[in-house]
Design an enzyme around this catalytic site. Structure first.
Site, PDB file in Angstrom:
ATOM      1  N   CYS A   1       0.831  -1.205   0.000  1.00 52.00           N
ATOM      2  CA  CYS A   1       0.000   0.000   0.000  1.00 52.00           C
ATOM      3  C   CYS A   1       0.868   1.259   0.000  1.00 52.00           C
ATOM      4  O   CYS A   1       1.476   1.556  -1.009  1.00 52.00           O
ATOM      5  CB  CYS A   1      -1.006  -0.059   1.147  1.00 52.00           C
ATOM      6  SG  CYS A   1      -2.494   0.877   0.759  1.00 52.00           S
TER       7      CYS A   1
ATOM      8  N   HIS B   1      -3.588  -5.132   0.281  1.00 51.66           N
ATOM      9  CA  HIS B   1      -3.028  -5.653   1.539  1.00 51.66           C
ATOM     10  C   HIS B   1      -3.089  -7.184   1.560  1.00 51.66           C
ATOM     11  O   HIS B   1      -4.082  -7.752   2.022  1.00 51.66           O
ATOM     12  CB  HIS B   1      -3.841  -5.138   2.732  1.00 51.66           C
ATOM     13  CG  HIS B   1      -3.674  -3.686   2.988  1.00 51.66           C
ATOM     14  ND1 HIS B   1      -2.787  -3.198   3.926  1.00 51.66           N
ATOM     15  CD2 HIS B   1      -4.276  -2.609   2.442  1.00 51.66           C
ATOM     16  CE1 HIS B   1      -2.856  -1.874   3.943  1.00 51.66           C
ATOM     17  NE2 HIS B   1      -3.746  -1.492   3.054  1.00 51.66           N
TER      18      HIS B   1
ATOM     19  N   GLU C   1      -1.643  -9.125   3.503  1.00 51.33           N
ATOM     20  CA  GLU C   1      -1.557  -9.647   4.885  1.00 51.33           C
ATOM     21  C   GLU C   1      -2.921  -9.977   5.493  1.00 51.33           C
ATOM     22  O   GLU C   1      -3.012 -10.799   6.398  1.00 51.33           O
ATOM     23  CB  GLU C   1      -0.803  -8.657   5.780  1.00 51.33           C
ATOM     24  CG  GLU C   1      -1.503  -7.349   6.136  1.00 51.33           C
ATOM     25  CD  GLU C   1      -1.339  -6.242   5.100  1.00 51.33           C
ATOM     26  OE1 GLU C   1      -1.033  -6.545   3.932  1.00 51.33           O
ATOM     27  OE2 GLU C   1      -1.545  -5.068   5.468  1.00 51.33           O
TER      28      GLU C   1
END
Ligand code: GLN
Length: 543
Positions: free
Chosen positions: A384, A510, A512
């Site tokens: 990001c 993202h 994650e």
């Protein structure tokens, strides 16, 4: 009434005891026994969602597929259960009041005085049952944020009291998580805070069915007996939750203590056999026995608080185990990076990750870290804001656009290589208005990112306002920064790579948020592999 059964998890004595992990561990055990289980969290603060909270205050803001900005506990739920959550899984007092006030304005309570009881409590009760009423779950676990006795928790506690009554015998269980402190001077574990906390709960009309006792030392049978007697629970329902090295051990610890069987017994559900934790235990086995170690720098500005980058740290645990590698994450405060110290700070690293973030502070340090990774061929992952920094660094130092910047950092820049989207320009409200949630991404065949995922079409979660500016795409590509992923609906660039670098990836999304124990994220898995390869090469060249 549906057949869905409800488990409520409340907390006492102090905050930060790990209600989310206990809820997720119980859910894991129930899921591993074949019960369809979900978890939701009710937070007592007035923000409508945690999206407007500073990570220093509240840790990471977790984002779901449907674009909800939620509490980080939802991340644990997904990582443990490998089932996506949604807006319905996280509700705050702000959201409850917002909907009650909207109903009042629409005239839905015409003629009535709108009050905490019954209007707020009814809203809470209906939200608690929302997922249960879909018929998709056998068991819904509801974590009530905060600590029993807090003023702001009261409407939730009252709602739970009413629901336990509404649902009737054997249809709900209340678990109370407390702390059993150890007084080293006396050499004793103390039960009094727990007794008081259970009493406080009782004053609100709720009887705890199960006590989960967080402790640093083993709780003896004598203490369990005492707790059972004074707190009005069966002795088998006093569950020890002892400190452990990793949260991923907690499901097994709860299994040993019988949290799942006690819960099922109270819900009158079958509990034969054992939960199937084969995959989970394979992961633990690999995690505990790494064959080698790599050091990966995490460059960000919220590094003081571990919880700010929770999902990234957990993704490294999953990816490390998948590779049988121990990933040592070195937190580097981006404000402390200057050109002079960068050599000492990052030269020992095997890979560098530049983290997501907002605002000006610490930006130059991030750009310097990107430059170092690029010039020294160190594996680099920008997430990001980290991806945006990679584009800015390349524009400044390779394209020669000295004042290239993001519109977020400099509104007047003559080269807004990262710019605000047209739709975002007129937005005045900050809450819930970013590009949020799951978006499709088309990957370029034969790119590094395509190899990483092994497919051309992916979907990943977003949380940002600014974007790669397509007017610079030709220049950037000509000079070697290739866009290898884009959103097919809007043409927005999602992924950039470097032609002349062994492993350099920036992603606008993202990754994650989607890494779980069962499905370690391929981008993290591959990034760790790149770090291993880099370390090997570094050592070979030194030999
Ligand atoms: N601040 C940047 C934006 O809004 C990046 C956000 C992030 O890293 N999550 O676009």
């Amino acid at each position: 009434m549906t057949n869905t059964k409800y488990v409520f998890v409340t907390g006492g004595v102090t905050s930060s005891l790990g209600k989310g992990i206990i809820a997720a561990s119980l859910a894991k055990l129930l899921q591993a026994r074949g019960y369809k289980t979900t978890i939701q969290k009710f937070d007592p603060y007035i923000n409508v969602d945690p999206g407007t909270l500073n990570p220093y205050e509240h840790g990471e803001c977790y984002v779901t597929d449907d674009g909800a900005e939620t509490d980080l506990d939802l991340g644990h739920y997904e990582r443990f259960l490998n089932v996506p959550t949604s807006q319905a899984n996280n509700v705050t007092t702000g959201r409850i009041y917002q909907s009650v006030i909207e109903k009042e304005r629409r005239g839905e309570y015409l003629g009535k005085t709108v009050q905490v009881i019954p209007h707020i409590t009814n809203e809470i009760k209906s939200r608690i049952q929302l997922l249960g009423k879909t018929g998709k779950y056998d068991i819904v676990i509801t974590e009530i944020g905060g600590t029993v006795g807090d003023i702001e928790s009261l409407p939730y506690i009252e709602s739970v009291r009413q629901l336990v009554w509404d649902l009737g015998e054997n249809n709900s269980v209340v678990i109370h998580l407390t702390l059993i402190p150890y007084l080293s001077a006396a050499g004793e574990l103390k039960t009094k805070p727990t007794q008081h906390s259970v009493k406080t709960l009782m004053e609100s009309g709720i009887k705890a069915d199960i006590l989960v006792c967080r402790t640093e030392h083993e709780i003896s049978d004598d203490i369990k007996r005492k707790l059972a007697l004074f707190c009005n629970v069966k002795q088998g329902a006093v569950i020890q939750s002892i400190d452990t090295d990793t949260i991923y051990n907690v499901p097994n610890l709860m299994l040993e203590e019988g949290l799942d069987t006690v819960t099922l017994d109270l819900l009158n559900l079958p509990d034969e056999g054992k939960p199937d934790l084969t995959n989970w235990n394979n992961f633990l086995q690999k995690y505990a026995n790494p064959k080698q170690e790599v050091s990966i720098g995490l460059v960000g500005k919220y590094v003081e608080l571990q919880d700010s980058y929770k999902s990234i740290l957990e993704s490294f645990i999953h990816a490390g185990a998948a590779n049988e590698v121990s990933v040592k994450v070195i937190s580097i405060h981006s404000e402390h990076i200057t050109k002079d110290v960068i050599e000492n700070t990052v030269s020992t690293l095997d890979a560098i990750l530049v983290a997501p973030g907002f605002g000006e502070r610490g930006v130059q340090g991030k750009i310097d870290a990107v430059q170092y990774a690029r010039e020294h061929q160190i594996p680099f992952l920008g997430i990001c804001l980290g991806m945006q920094m990679a584009v800015i660094e390349y524009s400044r130092n390779v394209l020669g656009l000295a004042d290239a910047n993001s519109r977020e950092m400099d509104e007047q820049t003559s080269h807004p290589v990262i710019d605000i989207m047209e739709e975002q320009k007129d937005i005045t409200h900050m809450g819930g208005t970013m590009r949020l949630g799951a978006w499709n991404c088309q990957l370029k065949p034969d790119s590094l990112i395509h190899k990483v995922y092994g497919k051309e079409r992916i979907s990943e979660r977003h949380r940002h306002r600014y974007e790669y500016n397509n007017s610079y795409k030709i220049q950037l590509e000509e000079k070697g920064m290739i866009s290898t992923g884009f959103n097919p609906e809007t043409n927005l660039v999602e992924v950039v790579e470097l032609r002349d670098h062994p492993w350099f990836v920036g992603v606008q999304y993202h990754p994650e948020y989607k890494s779980t124990v069962a499905n370690p994220h391929p981008l993290f898995v591959n990034f760790v592999q790149a770090a291993v390869a880099f370390k090997k090469k570094k050592h070979a060249s030194m030999a």
